[in-house]
Design a protein around this motif. Structure first.
Motif, PDB file in Angstrom:
ATOM      1  N   HIS A  48       0.719  -1.070   0.035  1.00 22.88           N
ATOM      2  CA  HIS A  48      -0.091   0.072   0.005  1.00 22.88           C
ATOM      3  C   HIS A  48       0.759   1.264  -0.291  1.00 22.88           C
ATOM      4  N   PHE A  49       1.945   1.095  -0.644  1.00 24.08           N
ATOM      5  CA  PHE A  49       2.887   2.494  -0.638  1.00 24.08           C
ATOM      6  C   PHE A  49       2.405   3.633  -1.226  1.00 24.08           C
ATOM      7  N   ALA A  50       1.169   3.484  -2.170  1.00 26.24           N
ATOM      8  CA  ALA A  50       0.586   4.678  -2.683  1.00 26.24           C
ATOM      9  C   ALA A  50      -0.247   5.478  -1.637  1.00 26.24           C
ATOM     10  N   GLU A  51      -0.576   4.878  -0.532  1.00 21.62           N
ATOM     11  CA  GLU A  51      -1.320   5.309   0.517  1.00 21.62           C
ATOM     12  C   GLU A  51      -0.630   5.405   1.841  1.00 21.62           C
ATOM     13  N   GLN A  55       5.220  -3.414 -10.038  1.00 20.74           N
ATOM     14  CA  GLN A  55       5.800  -3.868 -11.135  1.00 20.74           C
ATOM     15  C   GLN A  55       4.648  -3.210 -12.349  1.00 20.74           C
ATOM     16  N   ARG A  56       3.396  -3.004 -11.801  1.00 16.66           N
ATOM     17  CA  ARG A  56       2.401  -2.559 -12.751  1.00 16.66           C
ATOM     18  C   ARG A  56       2.576  -0.971 -13.242  1.00 16.66           C
ATOM     19  N   LEU A  57       3.330  -0.345 -12.401  1.00 17.28           N
ATOM     20  CA  LEU A  57       3.646   1.094 -12.643  1.00 17.28           C
ATOM     21  C   LEU A  57       4.519   1.250 -13.947  1.00 17.28           C
ATOM     22  N   LEU A 116       5.052   7.623  -8.543  1.00 12.86           N
ATOM     23  CA  LEU A 116       4.882   6.692  -7.242  1.00 12.86           C
ATOM     24  C   LEU A 116       6.263   5.773  -7.211  1.00 12.86           C
ATOM     25  N   ARG A 117       6.844   5.617  -8.461  1.00 12.37           N
ATOM     26  CA  ARG A 117       8.123   4.793  -8.325  1.00 12.37           C
ATOM     27  C   ARG A 117       9.254   5.663  -7.244  1.00 12.37           C
ATOM     28  N   MET A 118       9.326   6.861  -7.690  1.00 15.84           N
ATOM     29  CA  MET A 118      10.099   7.710  -6.929  1.00 15.84           C
ATOM     30  C   MET A 118       9.730   7.945  -5.337  1.00 15.84           C
ATOM     31  N   ILE A 164      11.347   4.242   1.540  1.00 18.01           N
ATOM     32  CA  ILE A 164      12.157   3.773   2.182  1.00 18.01           C
ATOM     33  C   ILE A 164      13.165   4.319   2.767  1.00 18.01           C
ATOM     34  N   GLN A 165      13.800   5.296   1.950  1.00 21.60           N
ATOM     35  CA  GLN A 165      14.808   6.009   2.372  1.00 21.60           C
ATOM     36  C   GLN A 165      14.532   6.882   3.799  1.00 21.60           C
TER      37      GLN A 165
END
Length: 320
Positions: free
Chosen positions: A34-37, A83-85, A91-93, A99-100
């Protein structure tokens, strides 16, 4: 409040959450999927204190309220949502920056942390870890790391072909026994990637889980070279049971884990028929539920108490 970050359905996180529920300890379980949220905003006040907020699925949590952190991250590249991005999707950045920020905050916030990302990197190189292992009084098998087939043949001859081989990295590999009839034919392949060869040490295996200052040891009996794959290698499952370590060995395990910067670790030992203690490696993110499911040892319960700061944790002795 305890923060877990990874895949909540994975058994090590699921078991920890179960035990936090038993303790009635508040927690937030962040799913990497759920990284987008998810967002992590960091602040530094006038005197240099690190703070900020975690936003997850519409809820905001002050970082100052988090006193324990359990990290069990997977590579974001394997997440289906990632993977779908498209390659240029913002959202990849965002995911990489997230995580950083998590790594910086968790390491410097002063929480009970299992474990910092830099500390977990020690398992990426078994030769690097071996230096710490030897410094803390454990024996290590005679070892050859090479991509030279001739050196391998000499090493195996010197040890009368009683040799095992495995990866030198932190990527899981199946430990195999050297078979001169079949493996010699494949040796040319190692020119593309060095492999670790070790003398085969007789004895029985012991997995030691170190939680802060405490240890829980499990004895493993198996005919297989790699007990994790005993059924596949020999057709017989491994047998696991609680094991009582000598006090000096338990203390060395705690010291080794600390030296590697780990508050929770899985240390792989082999005890020879004459009582010599060999150490193969230290796992910085152990899949402890495998051992717990066979022995009912309270690994998740102790981990939950450690992360929660409960007084019961401090009254434990080294062995149950």
């Amino acid at each position: 409040m305890v923060l877990t970050w990874g895949i909540p359905s994975e058994s090590p996180i699921r078991r920890l959450l179960d035990e936090l529920d038993v303790l009635e300890q508040p927690y937030v379980a962040v799913s990497q999927r759920h990284f987008a949220e998810t967002d992590l905003n960091l602040t530094i006040d006038a005197v240099g204190n690190l703070g900020g907020t975690l936003t997850y699925q519409g809820q905001t949590y002050p970082l100052a309220e988090i006193s324990g952190v359990y990290l069990r991250l997977v590579d974001d590249e394997v997440l289906p949502e990632f993977q779908r991005l498209p390659v240029d999707d913002p959202l990849r950045m965002h995911t990489r920056r997230l995580i950083q920020h998590l790594s910086v905050w968790s390491e410097w916030a002063g929480c009970r942390l299992v474990n910092s990302m830099p500390a977990m990197a020690s398992n990426n190189s078994k030769p690097y870890q071996a230096q710490f292992i030897q410094q803390h009084g454990f024996l290590t098998p005679d070892t050859l790391i090479t991509n030279n087939p001739d050196r391998v043949m000499d090493f195996c001859e010197r040890h009368h072909n009683r040799v095992i081989y495995k990866s030198i990295s932190g990527v899981r590999s199946i430990v195999q026994a050297w078979n001169p009839r079949t493996d010699a034919e494949k040796l040319a392949l190692i020119r593309h990637c060095p492999v670790q060869f070790q003398e085969q040490v007789d004895g029985f295996d012991v997995r030691v889980h170190v939680i802060g200052e405490l240890v829980l040891a499990t004895r493993i009996t198996a005919q297989a070279t790699d007990y994790r794959y005993a059924l596949h290698q020999t057709g017989e499952s491994a047998t696991l049971a609680p094991y009582e370590l000598e006090a000096d060995v338990a203390a060395s395990c705690v010291s080794l884990s600390k030296a590697l910067g780990l508050n929770f670790s899985g240390i792989d030992l082999r005890i020879s028929p004459t009582g010599e203690v060999y150490c193969f490696e230290v796992n910085p993110c152990p899949a402890y539920t495998y051992y717990e499911s066979y022995t009912s040892q309270p690994i998740a319960a102790w981990l939950a108490e450690y992360l929660s700061g409960h007084d019961n944790y401090y009254r434990r002795v080294w062995n149950v």
